[in-house]
Design a protein around this motif. Structure first.
Motif, mmCIF file in Angstrom:
data_model
loop_
_atom_site.group_PDB
_atom_site.id
_atom_site.type_symbol
_atom_site.label_atom_id
_atom_site.label_comp_id
_atom_site.label_asym_id
_atom_site.label_seq_id
_atom_site.Cartn_x
_atom_site.Cartn_y
_atom_site.Cartn_z
ATOM 1 N N SER A 101 73.247 16.898 -68.479
ATOM 2 C CA SER A 101 72.251 16.942 -69.535
ATOM 3 C C SER A 101 70.416 17.805 -68.587
ATOM 4 N N GLY A 102 70.794 16.725 -67.132
ATOM 5 C CA GLY A 102 69.767 17.024 -66.341
ATOM 6 C C GLY A 102 68.847 18.580 -66.139
ATOM 7 N N PHE A 103 70.879 19.576 -65.846
ATOM 8 C CA PHE A 103 70.508 20.630 -65.037
ATOM 9 C C PHE A 103 70.083 21.258 -66.406
ATOM 10 N N THR A 104 70.163 21.045 -67.908
ATOM 11 C CA THR A 104 69.648 21.659 -69.398
ATOM 12 C C THR A 104 68.613 21.212 -68.713
ATOM 13 N N MET A 105 67.641 20.054 -69.167
ATOM 14 C CA MET A 105 66.454 20.072 -68.987
ATOM 15 C C MET A 105 65.511 20.568 -67.682
ATOM 16 N N MET A 106 66.483 21.095 -66.609
ATOM 17 C CA MET A 106 65.401 20.975 -65.407
ATOM 18 C C MET A 106 65.594 22.397 -65.529
ATOM 19 N N VAL A 107 66.490 23.423 -66.688
ATOM 20 C CA VAL A 107 65.911 24.875 -66.648
ATOM 21 C C VAL A 107 65.063 25.448 -67.485
ATOM 22 N N ASP A 108 64.668 24.946 -68.270
ATOM 23 C CA ASP A 108 63.893 24.283 -69.797
ATOM 24 C C ASP A 108 62.531 24.730 -69.148
ATOM 25 N N VAL B 252 62.320 15.996 -64.912
ATOM 26 C CA VAL B 252 61.051 16.910 -65.759
ATOM 27 C C VAL B 252 59.348 15.802 -64.632
ATOM 28 N N TYR B 253 59.484 14.891 -65.247
ATOM 29 C CA TYR B 253 58.515 14.048 -64.331
ATOM 30 C C TYR B 253 58.185 14.627 -63.124
ATOM 31 N N GLU B 254 59.349 13.800 -62.006
ATOM 32 C CA GLU B 254 59.283 14.307 -60.624
ATOM 33 C C GLU B 254 60.011 15.337 -60.487
#
Length: 198
Positions: free
Chosen positions: A38-45, A187-189
């Motif tokens: 989930s984190g890596f997907t958020m990062m890609v975005d 995302v935030y940091e």
């Protein structure tokens, strides 16, 4: 306290990321591999089209799931992240070596060249002593490729070793155990994925 300088988003250097993901059996708990996915997907975005990303997995032996790919190919990258599954024993050092090789092949001069290791810290096959791993990481940081370590889950989480190898790799260590922490890191940091001081 101390705070590093903040880089405006439009001045961020181009990034060459290699995600190194532990897919050993101990990572199969939902709060481990699934959380990282989930984190890596958020990062890609949140990355830019010209940034690059590769994915290396390790469990028993290292494998390249995704060669270095520009982030504009978002679908290809997300498909690779979705394929990640856990099972097998852990060979941490072999995965680290492979990840650094890919980072070196796609090195961006003046850019942000970084290996991001996601694991529960259970290195139990191969050069598993802290000293051997640290030696490997120290050697690699001289090339300008830095290391971020993301620790997930609880139980056999080896906090001390993970923080140590992150420090030796001119990098940082983050512990993630829930979705809020995930958003904080990815995302935030996310400026923490950029080095402003050694």
């Amino acid at each position: 306290g101390m705070k590093g300088k903040t880089i405006p988003h439009d001045e961020l250097p181009d990034a060459n990321y290699v995600f190194l993901i532990d897919v050993s059996g101990s990572m199969s708990a939902p709060e481990k591999l699934e959380l990282l996915k989930s984190g890596f997907t958020m990062m890609v975005d949140n990355l830019r089209d010209q940034d690059r990303m590769a994915i290396v997995t390790y469990a028993g032996s290292a494998g390249v799931l995704l060669e270095s790919t520009p982030v504009e190919d978002t679908k290809v990258i997300k498909k690779a992240i979705g394929k990640l599954g856990a099972g097998g024993s852990t060979a941490g050092a072999e995965g680290i070596t492979t990840a650094y090789e890919i980072a070196a092949e796609n090195f961006i001069e003046g850019g942000n060249n970084r290996v991001i290791l996601g694991t529960d810290g259970d290195f139990n096959v191969g050069p598993s002593t802290s000293e051997e791993l640290i030696e490997l990481i120290e050697e690699k940081r001289e090339s300008g490729i830095y290391l971020t370590v993301l620790g997930v889950g609880t139980g056999n989480l080896n906090d001390h070793m993970m923080e140590q190898i992150a420090n030796k790799g001119n990098g940082n260590y983050e512990y993630i155990d829930n979705i809020d922490q995930l958003k904080k890191v990815f995302v935030y940091e996310r400026s923490k994925f950029y080095t402003v001081a050694k």
